[in-house]
Design a protein around this motif. Structure first.
Motif, mmCIF file in Angstrom:
data_model
loop_
_atom_site.group_PDB
_atom_site.id
_atom_site.type_symbol
_atom_site.label_atom_id
_atom_site.label_comp_id
_atom_site.label_asym_id
_atom_site.label_seq_id
_atom_site.Cartn_x
_atom_site.Cartn_y
_atom_site.Cartn_z
ATOM 1 N N LEU A 242 0.831 -1.203 0.000
ATOM 2 C CA LEU A 242 0.000 0.000 0.000
ATOM 3 C C LEU A 242 0.867 1.256 0.000
ATOM 4 O O LEU A 242 0.637 2.177 -0.789
ATOM 5 N N CYS A 243 1.870 1.312 0.857
ATOM 6 C CA CYS A 243 2.719 2.507 0.942
ATOM 7 C C CYS A 243 3.491 2.736 -0.352
ATOM 8 O O CYS A 243 3.620 3.881 -0.802
ATOM 9 N N THR A 244 3.976 1.683 -0.973
ATOM 10 C CA THR A 244 4.653 1.812 -2.272
ATOM 11 C C THR A 244 3.691 2.353 -3.309
ATOM 12 O O THR A 244 4.029 3.246 -4.089
ATOM 13 N N TRP A 245 2.467 1.829 -3.328
ATOM 14 C CA TRP A 245 1.455 2.274 -4.286
ATOM 15 C C TRP A 245 1.089 3.741 -4.059
ATOM 16 O O TRP A 245 0.936 4.505 -5.013
ATOM 17 N N LEU A 246 0.973 4.156 -2.791
ATOM 18 C CA LEU A 246 0.641 5.550 -2.489
ATOM 19 C C LEU A 246 1.727 6.501 -2.976
ATOM 20 O O LEU A 246 1.429 7.621 -3.387
ATOM 21 N N ARG A 247 2.967 6.062 -2.931
ATOM 22 C CA ARG A 247 4.077 6.904 -3.388
ATOM 23 C C ARG A 247 4.166 6.973 -4.911
ATOM 24 O O ARG A 247 4.862 7.827 -5.445
ATOM 25 N N SER A 248 3.457 6.076 -5.600
ATOM 26 C CA SER A 248 3.491 6.085 -7.068
ATOM 27 C C SER A 248 2.734 7.299 -7.582
ATOM 28 O O SER A 248 1.896 7.875 -6.896
ATOM 29 N N SER A 249 3.012 7.678 -8.809
ATOM 30 C CA SER A 249 2.403 8.895 -9.340
ATOM 31 C C SER A 249 1.043 8.665 -9.977
ATOM 32 O O SER A 249 0.248 9.583 -10.078
ATOM 33 N N ASP A 250 0.740 7.443 -10.411
ATOM 34 C CA ASP A 250 -0.500 7.250 -11.161
ATOM 35 C C ASP A 250 -1.672 6.730 -10.323
ATOM 36 O O ASP A 250 -2.811 6.914 -10.692
ATOM 37 N N HIS A 251 -1.420 6.063 -9.235
ATOM 38 C CA HIS A 251 -2.468 5.517 -8.360
ATOM 39 C C HIS A 251 -3.488 4.680 -9.121
ATOM 40 O O HIS A 251 -4.679 4.723 -8.835
ATOM 41 N N ASP A 252 -3.001 3.905 -10.064
ATOM 42 C CA ASP A 252 -3.852 2.974 -10.796
ATOM 43 C C ASP A 252 -4.124 1.773 -9.894
ATOM 44 O O ASP A 252 -3.187 1.126 -9.419
ATOM 45 N N PRO A 253 -5.400 1.455 -9.632
ATOM 46 C CA PRO A 253 -5.724 0.328 -8.751
ATOM 47 C C PRO A 253 -5.098 -0.987 -9.205
ATOM 48 O O PRO A 253 -4.831 -1.862 -8.390
ATOM 49 N N GLN A 254 -4.841 -1.122 -10.496
ATOM 50 C CA GLN A 254 -4.229 -2.357 -10.995
ATOM 51 C C GLN A 254 -2.796 -2.517 -10.486
ATOM 52 O O GLN A 254 -2.240 -3.613 -10.554
ATOM 53 N N GLY A 255 -2.208 -1.457 -9.960
ATOM 54 C CA GLY A 255 -0.867 -1.530 -9.392
ATOM 55 C C GLY A 255 -0.835 -2.135 -8.006
ATOM 56 O O GLY A 255 0.239 -2.414 -7.470
ATOM 57 N N LEU A 256 -1.996 -2.345 -7.419
ATOM 58 C CA LEU A 256 -2.104 -2.983 -6.105
ATOM 59 C C LEU A 256 -2.215 -4.494 -6.266
ATOM 60 O O LEU A 256 -2.770 -4.971 -7.261
#
Length: 116
Positions: A86-100
């Motif tokens: 979750l924390c890695t995903w939050l730091r990403s720029s696109d916040h695409d749910p598929q990245g979780l």
């Protein structure tokens, strides 16, 4: 972005997640962390909130807090691995749910209105 962390009594694991989220949100430009009661409807709560783990909702926003996309419902968050993802995903720029990881994309509806 606005990050909502459920602190309802049915989400007892949220306290351990809170510190990690605080550190992550500090690193995110214009990020805001909000703790709240349960965000789910009674029907969803009856099923989801029986599962162990905390839930989070993320709303991408502009600097002045205007929503710019669909809210993403995340959880239940049950392990240190889930918190790190979750924390890695939050730091990403696109916040695409598929990245979780798929296991974290199960809380709440798949999509909500883009201007919640």
């Amino acid at each position: 972005m606005t990050v909502l962390l459920c602190r309802a009594s049915s989400c007892p694991d949220s306290l351990s997640l809170l510190e990690n989220l605080r550190e992550t949100i500090r690193d995110c430009p214009h990020g805001v962390l909000v703790t709240t009661g349960c965000l789910h409807s009674r029907v969803v709560r009856a099923h989801l909130c029986r599962l162990p783990g905390a839930t989070v909702t993320v709303q991408p926003c502009t600097r002045d807090r205007r929503p710019v996309g669909s809210a993403v419902h995340i959880g239940p968050i049950r392990s240190a691995t889930d918190v790190a993802a979750l924390c890695t995903w939050l730091r990403s720029s696109d916040h695409d749910p598929q990245g979780l990881p798929a296991r974290l994309r199960r809380a709440g509806p798949r999509r909500t209105a883009p201007l919640n």
